[in-house]
Design an enzyme around this catalytic site. Structure first.
Site, PDB file in Angstrom:
ATOM      1  N   LYS A 164       0.851  -1.196   0.000  1.00 60.51           N
ATOM      2  CA  LYS A 164       0.000   0.000   0.000  1.00 60.51           C
ATOM      3  C   LYS A 164       0.889   1.251   0.000  1.00 60.51           C
ATOM      4  O   LYS A 164       1.909   1.301   0.685  1.00 60.51           O
ATOM      5  CB  LYS A 164      -0.930   0.007   1.217  1.00 60.51           C
ATOM      6  CG  LYS A 164      -2.031  -1.049   1.099  1.00 60.51           C
ATOM      7  CD  LYS A 164      -3.048  -0.916   2.206  1.00 60.51           C
ATOM      8  CE  LYS A 164      -3.982  -2.105   2.253  1.00 60.51           C
ATOM      9  NZ  LYS A 164      -5.184  -1.981   1.449  1.00 60.51           N
ATOM     10  N   GLU A 193     -12.978  -2.320   9.318  1.00 63.86           N
ATOM     11  CA  GLU A 193     -13.704  -2.637   8.083  1.00 63.86           C
ATOM     12  C   GLU A 193     -15.206  -2.585   8.356  1.00 63.86           C
ATOM     13  O   GLU A 193     -15.644  -2.893   9.467  1.00 63.86           O
ATOM     14  CB  GLU A 193     -13.350  -4.043   7.608  1.00 63.86           C
ATOM     15  CG  GLU A 193     -11.885  -4.235   7.312  1.00 63.86           C
ATOM     16  CD  GLU A 193     -11.614  -5.617   6.750  1.00 63.86           C
ATOM     17  OE1 GLU A 193     -11.524  -5.726   5.523  1.00 63.86           O
ATOM     18  OE2 GLU A 193     -11.532  -6.575   7.524  1.00 63.86           O
ATOM     19  N   HIS A 210      -0.801  -8.378   8.703  1.00 60.91           N
ATOM     20  CA  HIS A 210      -0.873  -6.952   8.350  1.00 60.91           C
ATOM     21  C   HIS A 210      -0.526  -6.033   9.516  1.00 60.91           C
ATOM     22  O   HIS A 210       0.270  -5.107   9.389  1.00 60.91           O
ATOM     23  CB  HIS A 210      -2.283  -6.590   7.862  1.00 60.91           C
ATOM     24  CG  HIS A 210      -2.793  -7.458   6.748  1.00 60.91           C
ATOM     25  ND1 HIS A 210      -1.976  -7.940   5.762  1.00 60.91           N
ATOM     26  CD2 HIS A 210      -4.031  -7.927   6.469  1.00 60.91           C
ATOM     27  CE1 HIS A 210      -2.700  -8.666   4.917  1.00 60.91           C
ATOM     28  NE2 HIS A 210      -3.949  -8.676   5.331  1.00 60.91           N
ATOM     29  N   LYS A 225     -14.347  -6.420  11.940  1.00 64.47           N
ATOM     30  CA  LYS A 225     -15.306  -6.367  10.838  1.00 64.47           C
ATOM     31  C   LYS A 225     -16.617  -5.791  11.367  1.00 64.47           C
ATOM     32  O   LYS A 225     -16.895  -5.876  12.557  1.00 64.47           O
ATOM     33  CB  LYS A 225     -15.530  -7.767  10.280  1.00 64.47           C
ATOM     34  CG  LYS A 225     -14.232  -8.385   9.760  1.00 64.47           C
ATOM     35  CD  LYS A 225     -14.464  -9.256   8.559  1.00 64.47           C
ATOM     36  CE  LYS A 225     -13.166  -9.843   8.038  1.00 64.47           C
ATOM     37  NZ  LYS A 225     -12.519  -9.039   7.017  1.00 64.47           N
TER      38      LYS A 225
HETATM   39  C1  BG6 Z   1      -7.185  -9.752   3.977  1.00 66.24           C
HETATM   40  C2  BG6 Z   1      -8.089 -10.400   4.994  1.00 66.24           C
HETATM   41  O1  BG6 Z   1      -5.855 -10.182   4.155  1.00 66.24           O
HETATM   42  O2  BG6 Z   1      -7.242  -8.346   4.134  1.00 66.24           O
HETATM   43  C3  BG6 Z   1      -9.505  -9.899   4.862  1.00 66.24           C
HETATM   44  O3  BG6 Z   1      -8.050 -11.816   4.820  1.00 66.24           O
HETATM   45  C4  BG6 Z   1      -9.532  -8.388   4.911  1.00 66.24           C
HETATM   46  O4  BG6 Z   1     -10.339 -10.452   5.881  1.00 66.24           O
HETATM   47  C5  BG6 Z   1      -8.536  -7.794   3.930  1.00 66.24           C
HETATM   48  O5  BG6 Z   1     -10.849  -7.966   4.577  1.00 66.24           O
HETATM   49  C6  BG6 Z   1      -8.408  -6.282   4.092  1.00 66.24           C
HETATM   50  O6  BG6 Z   1      -7.612  -5.771   3.051  1.00 66.24           O
HETATM   51  P1  BG6 Z   1      -7.834  -4.277   2.525  1.00 66.24           P
HETATM   52  O7  BG6 Z   1      -6.743  -4.084   1.520  1.00 66.24           O
HETATM   53  O8  BG6 Z   1      -9.213  -4.225   1.944  1.00 66.24           O
HETATM   54  O9  BG6 Z   1      -7.703  -3.401   3.719  1.00 66.24           O
END
Ligand code: BG6
Length: 492
Positions: free
Chosen positions: A184, A218, A242, A341
């Protein structure tokens, strides 16, 4: 200065799982974008592989649809898409058996001396199966690179098994473990901010920094992935990879250079310095949540259990953790991590809060002095804000105000923000490992995560329930407020 295109030699990329979600939502659109940007040489080939008995033409139709869906009908470069599709080929292969491997080998033979990228956009159970087959079928040349996505294992033991197997076929320098957060734009900006400015480094330690918050929120639920998600949960799905990678980039010592191993050596030191969280302290330092039915901006949404179609599950869809890094730079500085989530908004950001001024020279009438904050926004609205105290403009004596120096990347530079996969795929082709995880990093992250999982299992309790559309269980707020701090809120 406009975006630069760095030329690469002709290459072959073999996408295993070519009609799956990752390939159609991310990889094919990313490769299309690099192609229309002029980065992919004419002779390069993209070879789709999956079990389906498709033809080249059928695969090209899948790719066309994927690009249309990702880019938007009106923005597609039609001539560019036509050219892109001409470099697509398809081979049906039953990866666990014999069928199709000879055909794949025959196609690859034509580009034997090229960089060959084997991208495993498949279910994780197939990583070791495909790696073994590639070895057995002699498809691994000196220039062959393997790309795997998370999850790599579901704990330290299984991660080691995956790493051992792929490592028996590929040298570590040819294994690219993707954490798409590292691709990113703003994550890389964090490195630029820290290591291309003299301003921050003298302040970047426990003497001047009060605390760090990392939030990845999210609004989506588990969508169609409930079966996978229920075996993972937020800790494995987001924190092990992440969020710990983000934490590492905030916390690492200045690497000798931006070269892959210099950066990865420093990240490894941070991961190994994380203070253990286990059954003795997990109750005080972690919070788990699971959403029940509620509402987000788009309207009413079902709870996790309804989405899963089950009456019970102890899988967490939210986690908050107070972490600490046991080294000289960071001793005593809490790193609050929070992800979930079905939260009220989609926002990923890193907030570095500095310590308050040691003494105020102003009268009480000037108002309170808030701490400086550096907010690095990953998404949406990528940018950096540095919150400072200034004098409220105009007459009326000295009144203080907390305002941001605001740099929104979209507004400042007006360039298209490339998807993380565009950069990462081309880094694999170029052989640049800086933004990929080394084996020891993945295993160090599991070493920290495993005792948390064990403590949760051993506690006999499930996650706390929270209503979809709220910021998680109230204990997540208590986790930080107990320390006299609050979660950063842009509207504060
Ligand atoms: C993924 C997860 O690695 O990353 C997902 O498995 C999550 O659950 C996603 O929704 C989020 O990625 P981004 O780029 O949309 O923030």
């Amino acid at each position: 200065m406009g975006p630069q295109v760095i030329a690469v030699e002709p290459f072959d990329i073999v996408v295993f799982g070519a009609s799956g979600d990752l390939a159609t939502r991310k990889l094919l659109p990313a490769l299309y974008q690099r192609d229309v940007a002029g980065q992919i040489p004419e002779q390069a080939r993209i070879i789709g592989v999956s079990r389906r008995p498709n033809s080249n033409e059928e695969f090209r139709a899948v790719a066309r649809e994927a690009v249309h869906a990702s880019v938007g009908e009106e923005k597609v470069d039609r001539a560019g898409l036509k050219r892109f599709c001409e470099r697509l080929f398809y081979v049906p292969v039953d990866v666990g058996a014999d069928k199709g491997w000879a055909e794949l080998a025959a196609i690859l033979q034509e580009g034997e001396d090229r960089v060959r990228v084997c991208y495993l956009a498949t279910a994780p159970e197939l990583f070791t199966v495909i790696a073994r087959q590639l070895g057995k079928r002699k498809l691994v040349t000196e220039q062959t690179r393997l790309v795997v996505e998370k999850p790599i294992g579901k704990d330290l033991k299984s991660a080691r098994e995956v790493n051992d197997t792929i490592g028996s076929v590929f040298a570590e320098r040819n294994i690219y473990r993707i954490d798409h957060y590292l691709g990113k734009e703003t994550v890389q900006n964090l490195m630029a901010l820290r290591f291309a400015n003299a301003l921050f480094e003298p302040l970047w330690n426990s003497r001047y920094i009060d605390s760090v918050q990392i939030t990845v929120a999210e609004t989506i639920g588990v969508e169609g992935r409930a079966a996978y998600y229920d075996t993972a949960g937020a800790l494995r799905d987001m924190v092990q990879n992440h969020m710990l990678q983000l934490l590492c980039l905030v916390a690492i010592e200045t690497p000798r250079s931006i070269e892959a191993d210099s950066v990865r050596d420093e990240k490894l030191k941070v991961l190994r310095a994380l203070k253990p969280i286990n059954e003795a302290n997990a109750g005080a330092l972690t919070v788990r949540g699971q959403y029940r039915a509620g509402a987000i901006a788009e309207g009413a949404v079902p709870g996790y259990l309804e989405e899963l179609g089950s009456k019970t599950s102890h899988t967490e869809t939210f986690v908050a953790i107070k972490a600490e890094i046991g080294n000289w730079r960071w001793a005593g500085v809490p790193f609050y991590l929070r992800t979930g989530k079905r939260l009220p908004s989609r926002v990923s950001e890193i907030v570095v809060t500095f310590r308050p001024v040691p003494h105020s020279v102003f009268d009480a009438s000037a108002g309170p002095i808030a701490s400086n904050r550096l907010v690095i926004r990953l998404q949406p609205d990528e940018g950096v804000k540095l919150w400072l105290m200034i004098k409220d403009p105009g007459p009326g004596g000295m009144r203080l105000r907390h305002v941001p120096l605001d740099m929104s990347f979209a507004a400042s530079f007006g360039v298209r923000n490339p998807d993380a996969y565009e950069r990462l795929v081309m880094d694999v082709v170029r052989g640049n490992q800086t933004l990929f995880m080394r084996r020891d990093e993945v295993e160090a992250a599991w070493t920290w995560i495993d005792p948390i999982l064990e403590a949760w299992q051993g506690s006999g309790e499930g996650p706390k329930s929270y209503t979809a559309g709220t910021w998680g269980p109230s204990s997540a707020i208590a986790l930080i407020e107990r320390d006299g701090r609050t979660w950063h809120d842009e509207d504060d």
